[in-house]
Design a protein around this motif. Structure first.
Motif, mmCIF file in Angstrom:
data_model
loop_
_atom_site.group_PDB
_atom_site.id
_atom_site.type_symbol
_atom_site.label_atom_id
_atom_site.label_comp_id
_atom_site.label_asym_id
_atom_site.label_seq_id
_atom_site.Cartn_x
_atom_site.Cartn_y
_atom_site.Cartn_z
ATOM 1 N N GLN A 132 -8.030 1.171 4.063
ATOM 2 C CA GLN A 132 -6.832 0.526 4.609
ATOM 3 C C GLN A 132 -6.053 -0.193 3.514
ATOM 4 O O GLN A 132 -4.821 -0.144 3.481
ATOM 5 C CB GLN A 132 -7.218 -0.443 5.724
ATOM 6 C CG GLN A 132 -7.685 0.245 6.978
ATOM 7 C CD GLN A 132 -8.284 -0.708 7.995
ATOM 8 O OE1 GLN A 132 -8.588 -1.858 7.690
ATOM 9 N NE2 GLN A 132 -8.455 -0.220 9.214
ATOM 10 N N LEU A 133 -6.762 -0.864 2.608
ATOM 11 C CA LEU A 133 -6.081 -1.527 1.499
ATOM 12 C C LEU A 133 -5.402 -0.514 0.583
ATOM 13 O O LEU A 133 -4.276 -0.728 0.125
ATOM 14 C CB LEU A 133 -7.059 -2.399 0.711
ATOM 15 C CG LEU A 133 -7.496 -3.687 1.401
ATOM 16 C CD1 LEU A 133 -8.626 -4.358 0.632
ATOM 17 C CD2 LEU A 133 -6.316 -4.639 1.540
ATOM 18 N N PHE A 134 -6.082 0.605 0.321
ATOM 19 C CA PHE A 134 -5.464 1.637 -0.512
ATOM 20 C C PHE A 134 -4.285 2.296 0.202
ATOM 21 O O PHE A 134 -3.305 2.661 -0.437
ATOM 22 C CB PHE A 134 -6.493 2.686 -0.951
ATOM 23 C CG PHE A 134 -7.254 2.275 -2.176
ATOM 24 C CD1 PHE A 134 -6.631 2.191 -3.410
ATOM 25 C CD2 PHE A 134 -8.594 1.964 -2.099
ATOM 26 C CE1 PHE A 134 -7.324 1.804 -4.542
ATOM 27 C CE2 PHE A 134 -9.306 1.574 -3.228
ATOM 28 C CZ PHE A 134 -8.659 1.490 -4.449
ATOM 29 N N ASP A 135 -4.355 2.427 1.529
ATOM 30 C CA ASP A 135 -3.209 2.954 2.269
ATOM 31 C C ASP A 135 -2.004 2.028 2.142
ATOM 32 O O ASP A 135 -0.876 2.478 1.944
ATOM 33 C CB ASP A 135 -3.560 3.151 3.751
ATOM 34 C CG ASP A 135 -4.477 4.332 3.989
ATOM 35 O OD1 ASP A 135 -4.614 5.185 3.077
ATOM 36 O OD2 ASP A 135 -5.069 4.404 5.089
ATOM 37 N N ALA A 136 -2.253 0.716 2.244
ATOM 38 C CA ALA A 136 -1.168 -0.256 2.086
ATOM 39 C C ALA A 136 -0.615 -0.208 0.667
ATOM 40 O O ALA A 136 0.604 -0.281 0.456
ATOM 41 C CB ALA A 136 -1.668 -1.657 2.414
ATOM 42 N N LEU A 137 -1.488 -0.058 -0.314
ATOM 43 C CA LEU A 137 -1.038 0.057 -1.702
ATOM 44 C C LEU A 137 -0.273 1.361 -1.900
ATOM 45 O O LEU A 137 0.681 1.424 -2.680
ATOM 46 C CB LEU A 137 -2.236 -0.026 -2.646
ATOM 47 C CG LEU A 137 -1.969 -0.307 -4.108
ATOM 48 C CD1 LEU A 137 -1.196 -1.604 -4.293
ATOM 49 C CD2 LEU A 137 -3.276 -0.379 -4.879
ATOM 50 N N GLY A 138 -0.668 2.392 -1.171
ATOM 51 C CA GLY A 138 0.045 3.667 -1.222
ATOM 52 C C GLY A 138 1.483 3.534 -0.778
ATOM 53 O O GLY A 138 2.367 4.245 -1.273
ATOM 54 N N GLU A 139 1.734 2.631 0.163
ATOM 55 C CA GLU A 139 3.116 2.359 0.575
ATOM 56 C C GLU A 139 3.930 1.825 -0.599
ATOM 57 O O GLU A 139 5.089 2.163 -0.765
ATOM 58 C CB GLU A 139 3.135 1.352 1.732
ATOM 59 C CG GLU A 139 2.553 1.876 3.020
ATOM 60 C CD GLU A 139 3.371 2.995 3.624
ATOM 61 O OE1 GLU A 139 4.614 2.921 3.573
ATOM 62 O OE2 GLU A 139 2.751 3.954 4.121
ATOM 63 N N GLU A 140 3.299 0.975 -1.407
ATOM 64 C CA GLU A 140 3.980 0.444 -2.596
ATOM 65 C C GLU A 140 4.269 1.560 -3.601
ATOM 66 O O GLU A 140 5.299 1.573 -4.252
ATOM 67 C CB GLU A 140 3.129 -0.643 -3.264
ATOM 68 C CG GLU A 140 2.952 -1.893 -2.448
ATOM 69 C CD GLU A 140 4.226 -2.683 -2.305
ATOM 70 O OE1 GLU A 140 5.000 -2.774 -3.276
ATOM 71 O OE2 GLU A 140 4.450 -3.213 -1.200
ATOM 72 N N TYR A 141 3.326 2.481 -3.739
ATOM 73 C CA TYR A 141 3.474 3.559 -4.718
ATOM 74 C C TYR A 141 4.237 4.758 -4.180
ATOM 75 O O TYR A 141 4.507 5.698 -4.919
ATOM 76 C CB TYR A 141 2.104 4.003 -5.245
ATOM 77 C CG TYR A 141 1.523 3.012 -6.203
ATOM 78 C CD1 TYR A 141 2.085 2.820 -7.454
ATOM 79 C CD2 TYR A 141 0.419 2.246 -5.854
ATOM 80 C CE1 TYR A 141 1.569 1.902 -8.335
ATOM 81 C CE2 TYR A 141 -0.103 1.324 -6.736
ATOM 82 C CZ TYR A 141 0.474 1.158 -7.971
ATOM 83 O OH TYR A 141 -0.038 0.246 -8.845
ATOM 84 N N SER A 142 4.610 4.728 -2.907
ATOM 85 C CA SER A 142 5.350 5.862 -2.355
ATOM 86 C C SER A 142 6.737 5.987 -2.973
ATOM 87 O O SER A 142 7.360 7.035 -2.896
ATOM 88 C CB SER A 142 5.459 5.735 -0.829
ATOM 89 O OG SER A 142 6.245 4.605 -0.488
#
Length: 175
Positions: free
Chosen positions: A114-124
């Protein structure tokens, strides 16, 4: 009058960049809290059989020495963070693939995902064309389907140890 709008837009753009960096820093702080030594030891070593390993691609093992080598090759910090995100999130997914839902480490790996998914939003916001070609090639290789021939066995705790070490290298100064 248009100069006033331009100044306001410039200030908003700078604040937007700072907000994005703040979101990224906050997420990495949360990740660092989740990756404390005691938690990695308990969930990735004690709850697994002795000498248990996970099969990962050769490129999915990102060590501090790899980051140093890429830095010396003049790869940008943003590109290195982009690479770290892809490698680390893929490593957590690899660990999670081998766990049954009732395993004691399941919830821990779910929280990491879940934390990596949220970070993925930043890197999208990043596109591979915006990133150095070396990093873009590595990310493509990590996500390629037929790469199982280049696999190696790695302990789950070692994957998360590398994740944390590299994260501290990349986010220690800016955050």
């Amino acid at each position: 009058m248009q100069q006033g709008y331009a100044a306001v837009l410039c200030v908003l753009a700078v604040l937007g960049l700072e907000a994005a960096a703040l979101g990224e820093c906050e997420l990495t702080r949360l990740l660092q809290d989740k990756l404390q030594y005691e938690m990695r030891l308990q969930y990735m070593k004690h709850y697994f059989p002795i000498d248990y390993t996970v099969r990962v691609q050769y490129e999915e093992v990102l060590r501090p020495s790899n980051i140093t080598r890429l830095r010396n090759g003049t790869v940008s910090e943003a590109a290195l963070r982009y690479l770290w995100f892809h490698v680390s999130s893929q490593a957590v997914l690899r660990i999670r693939e081998v766990l049954p839902e009732k395993h004691p480490s399941w919830k821990y790996t779910q929280e990491l995902c879940q934390l990596f998914d949220a970070l993925g939003e930043e890197y999208s916001k990043y596109r591979q064309t915006d990133v150095d070609t070396v990093v873009a090639d590595l990310v493509t290789l990590i996500h390629s389907a037929g790469a199982e021939s280049r696999s190696k066995a790695v302990r789950p705790k070692a994957l998360l140890d590398n994740c944390l070490k590299v994260m501290r290298m990349l986010y220690g100064v800016p955050c």
